[in-house]
Design a protein around this motif. Structure first.
Motif, PDB file in Angstrom:
ATOM      1  N   SER A   1       0.838  -1.212   0.000  1.00  0.00           N
ATOM      2  CA  SER A   1       0.000   0.000   0.000  1.00  0.00           C
ATOM      3  C   SER A   1       0.870   1.258   0.000  1.00  0.00           C
ATOM      4  CB  SER A   1      -0.983  -0.004   1.172  1.00  0.00           C
ATOM      5  OG  SER A   1      -0.306   0.043   2.399  1.00  0.00           O
ATOM      6  N   THR A   2       2.024   1.199   0.643  1.00  0.00           N
ATOM      7  CA  THR A   2       2.949   2.333   0.624  1.00  0.00           C
ATOM      8  C   THR A   2       3.442   2.584  -0.793  1.00  0.00           C
ATOM      9  OG1 THR A   2       3.670   1.959   2.900  1.00  0.00           O
ATOM     10  CG2 THR A   2       5.171   3.201   1.488  1.00  0.00           C
ATOM     11  N   LEU A   3       3.889   1.527  -1.459  1.00  0.00           N
ATOM     12  CA  LEU A   3       4.394   1.676  -2.821  1.00  0.00           C
ATOM     13  C   LEU A   3       3.294   2.118  -3.781  1.00  0.00           C
ATOM     14  CD1 LEU A   3       6.765  -1.412  -2.961  1.00  0.00           C
ATOM     15  CD2 LEU A   3       7.440   0.987  -2.931  1.00  0.00           C
ATOM     16  N   ALA A   4       2.098   1.578  -3.611  1.00  0.00           N
ATOM     17  CA  ALA A   4       0.975   1.966  -4.481  1.00  0.00           C
ATOM     18  C   ALA A   4       0.652   3.447  -4.298  1.00  0.00           C
ATOM     19  CB  ALA A   4      -0.246   1.107  -4.185  1.00  0.00           C
ATOM     20  N   ALA A   5       0.633   3.920  -3.064  1.00  0.00           N
ATOM     21  CA  ALA A   5       0.331   5.333  -2.813  1.00  0.00           C
ATOM     22  C   ALA A   5       1.417   6.234  -3.384  1.00  0.00           C
ATOM     23  CB  ALA A   5       0.167   5.585  -1.318  1.00  0.00           C
ATOM     24  N   LEU A   6       2.663   5.803  -3.285  1.00  0.00           N
ATOM     25  CA  LEU A   6       3.779   6.626  -3.751  1.00  0.00           C
ATOM     26  C   LEU A   6       4.006   6.517  -5.255  1.00  0.00           C
ATOM     27  CD1 LEU A   6       6.303   6.040  -0.839  1.00  0.00           C
ATOM     28  CD2 LEU A   6       4.876   8.057  -1.268  1.00  0.00           C
TER      29      LEU A   6
ATOM     30  N   ALA B   1       9.903   3.888   7.344  1.00  0.00           N
ATOM     31  CA  ALA B   1      10.953   3.033   7.906  1.00  0.00           C
ATOM     32  C   ALA B   1      10.887   1.649   7.266  1.00  0.00           C
ATOM     33  CB  ALA B   1      10.805   2.936   9.426  1.00  0.00           C
ATOM     34  N   GLU B   2       9.676   1.141   7.074  1.00  0.00           N
ATOM     35  CA  GLU B   2       9.507  -0.157   6.420  1.00  0.00           C
ATOM     36  C   GLU B   2      10.013  -0.098   4.976  1.00  0.00           C
ATOM     37  OE1 GLU B   2       6.009  -3.453   5.471  1.00  0.00           O
ATOM     38  OE2 GLU B   2       5.455  -1.508   6.281  1.00  0.00           O
ATOM     39  N   LEU B   3       9.702   0.991   4.283  1.00  0.00           N
ATOM     40  CA  LEU B   3      10.157   1.166   2.902  1.00  0.00           C
ATOM     41  C   LEU B   3      11.681   1.258   2.842  1.00  0.00           C
ATOM     42  CD1 LEU B   3       9.547   1.610  -0.092  1.00  0.00           C
ATOM     43  CD2 LEU B   3       9.187   4.028   0.429  1.00  0.00           C
ATOM     44  N   LYS B   4      12.288   1.986   3.763  1.00  0.00           N
ATOM     45  CA  LYS B   4      13.747   2.111   3.795  1.00  0.00           C
ATOM     46  C   LYS B   4      14.407   0.753   4.047  1.00  0.00           C
ATOM     47  CE  LYS B   4      14.116   6.863   5.455  1.00  0.00           C
ATOM     48  NZ  LYS B   4      14.521   7.703   6.588  1.00  0.00           N
TER      49      LYS B   4
ATOM     50  N   TRP C   1      13.174  -2.204   3.309  1.00  0.00           N
ATOM     51  CA  TRP C   1      13.010  -3.004   2.096  1.00  0.00           C
ATOM     52  C   TRP C   1      14.016  -2.569   1.030  1.00  0.00           C
ATOM     53  CZ3 TRP C   1      11.585  -1.515  -2.870  1.00  0.00           C
ATOM     54  CH2 TRP C   1      11.360  -2.570  -3.757  1.00  0.00           C
ATOM     55  N   ALA C   2      14.179  -1.257   0.840  1.00  0.00           N
ATOM     56  CA  ALA C   2      15.114  -0.745  -0.164  1.00  0.00           C
ATOM     57  C   ALA C   2      16.549  -1.139   0.178  1.00  0.00           C
ATOM     58  CB  ALA C   2      14.982   0.773  -0.287  1.00  0.00           C
ATOM     59  N   ALA C   3      16.911  -1.104   1.449  1.00  0.00           N
ATOM     60  CA  ALA C   3      18.261  -1.491   1.859  1.00  0.00           C
ATOM     61  C   ALA C   3      18.506  -2.975   1.577  1.00  0.00           C
ATOM     62  CB  ALA C   3      18.473  -1.184   3.342  1.00  0.00           C
ATOM     63  N   ALA C   4      17.513  -3.811   1.849  1.00  0.00           N
ATOM     64  CA  ALA C   4      17.645  -5.244   1.575  1.00  0.00           C
ATOM     65  C   ALA C   4      17.770  -5.497   0.073  1.00  0.00           C
ATOM     66  CB  ALA C   4      16.462  -6.012   2.156  1.00  0.00           C
ATOM     67  N   ALA C   5      16.974  -4.771  -0.717  1.00  0.00           N
ATOM     68  CA  ALA C   5      17.045  -4.920  -2.175  1.00  0.00           C
ATOM     69  C   ALA C   5      18.406  -4.455  -2.693  1.00  0.00           C
ATOM     70  CB  ALA C   5      15.919  -4.129  -2.841  1.00  0.00           C
ATOM     71  N   GLU C   6      18.922  -3.374  -2.142  1.00  0.00           N
ATOM     72  CA  GLU C   6      20.232  -2.882  -2.557  1.00  0.00           C
ATOM     73  C   GLU C   6      21.320  -3.905  -2.260  1.00  0.00           C
ATOM     74  OE1 GLU C   6      23.100   1.022  -2.015  1.00  0.00           O
ATOM     75  OE2 GLU C   6      21.611   0.592  -0.484  1.00  0.00           O
ATOM     76  N   THR C   7      21.252  -4.534  -1.082  1.00  0.00           N
ATOM     77  CA  THR C   7      22.225  -5.556  -0.712  1.00  0.00           C
ATOM     78  C   THR C   7      22.139  -6.739  -1.669  1.00  0.00           C
ATOM     79  OG1 THR C   7      22.166  -4.907   1.602  1.00  0.00           O
ATOM     80  CG2 THR C   7      22.944  -7.131   1.128  1.00  0.00           C
ATOM     81  N   LEU C   8      20.932  -7.176  -1.977  1.00  0.00           N
ATOM     82  CA  LEU C   8      20.733  -8.289  -2.906  1.00  0.00           C
ATOM     83  C   LEU C   8      21.344  -7.978  -4.268  1.00  0.00           C
ATOM     84  CD1 LEU C   8      19.360 -11.010  -3.727  1.00  0.00           C
ATOM     85  CD2 LEU C   8      17.410  -9.605  -4.418  1.00  0.00           C
ATOM     86  N   TRP C   9      21.043  -6.791  -4.814  1.00  0.00           N
ATOM     87  CA  TRP C   9      21.561  -6.430  -6.129  1.00  0.00           C
ATOM     88  C   TRP C   9      23.070  -6.231  -6.096  1.00  0.00           C
ATOM     89  CZ3 TRP C   9      19.508  -7.449 -10.518  1.00  0.00           C
ATOM     90  CH2 TRP C   9      18.129  -7.609 -10.597  1.00  0.00           C
TER      91      TRP C   9
END
Length: 109
Positions: free
Chosen positions: A5-10, A78-81, A83-91
């Motif tokens: 819902s955060t990503l959809a709103a943004l 904070a939840e979005l940050k 998630w983004a940090a985890a995705a950055e680590t993965l990539w």
């Protein structure tokens, strides 16, 4: 709270800009509409979507219940940050592995 819902709103540019404006502190709905060049009804729709996604909260000053003041809620961001940090680590890990593979195949050149 949901990351979806955060990503959809943004996903909507006016809502992202609203969040950017609110990062500086709470603002009245009218101030937000003026800053974004939106009509009050359009701003109201965007603020409703942000409220439903729990990104913002609404309050009323004690002197005038008609005035709506909006502020960011920290939890969804904070939840979005996180998630983004985890995705950055993965990539980053994936790109380092690809680099190592390419270098091994080409002899390091």
């Amino acid at each position: 709270m949901s990351l979806d819902s955060t990503l959809a709103a943004l996903a909507e540019p006016h809502r992202r800009r609203t969040v950017e404006l609110l990062a500086d502190g709470p603002r009245r709905a009218g101030e937000l509409a003026e800053a974004l060049g939106l009509s009050p009804p359009a701003m109201s729709r965007h603020l409703r979507a942000l409220r439903e996604a729990r990104l913002v909260e609404e309050s009323h000053p004690p002197f005038d219940a008609r005035v709506r003041v909006y502020a960011l809620r920290p939890e969804p961001m904070a939840e979005l940050k996180a998630w983004a940090a985890a995705a950055e680590t993965l990539w980053s890990d994936q790109l380092l592995a690809l680099k190592a593979h390419v270098e091994a195949e080409t002899g390091g050149t």
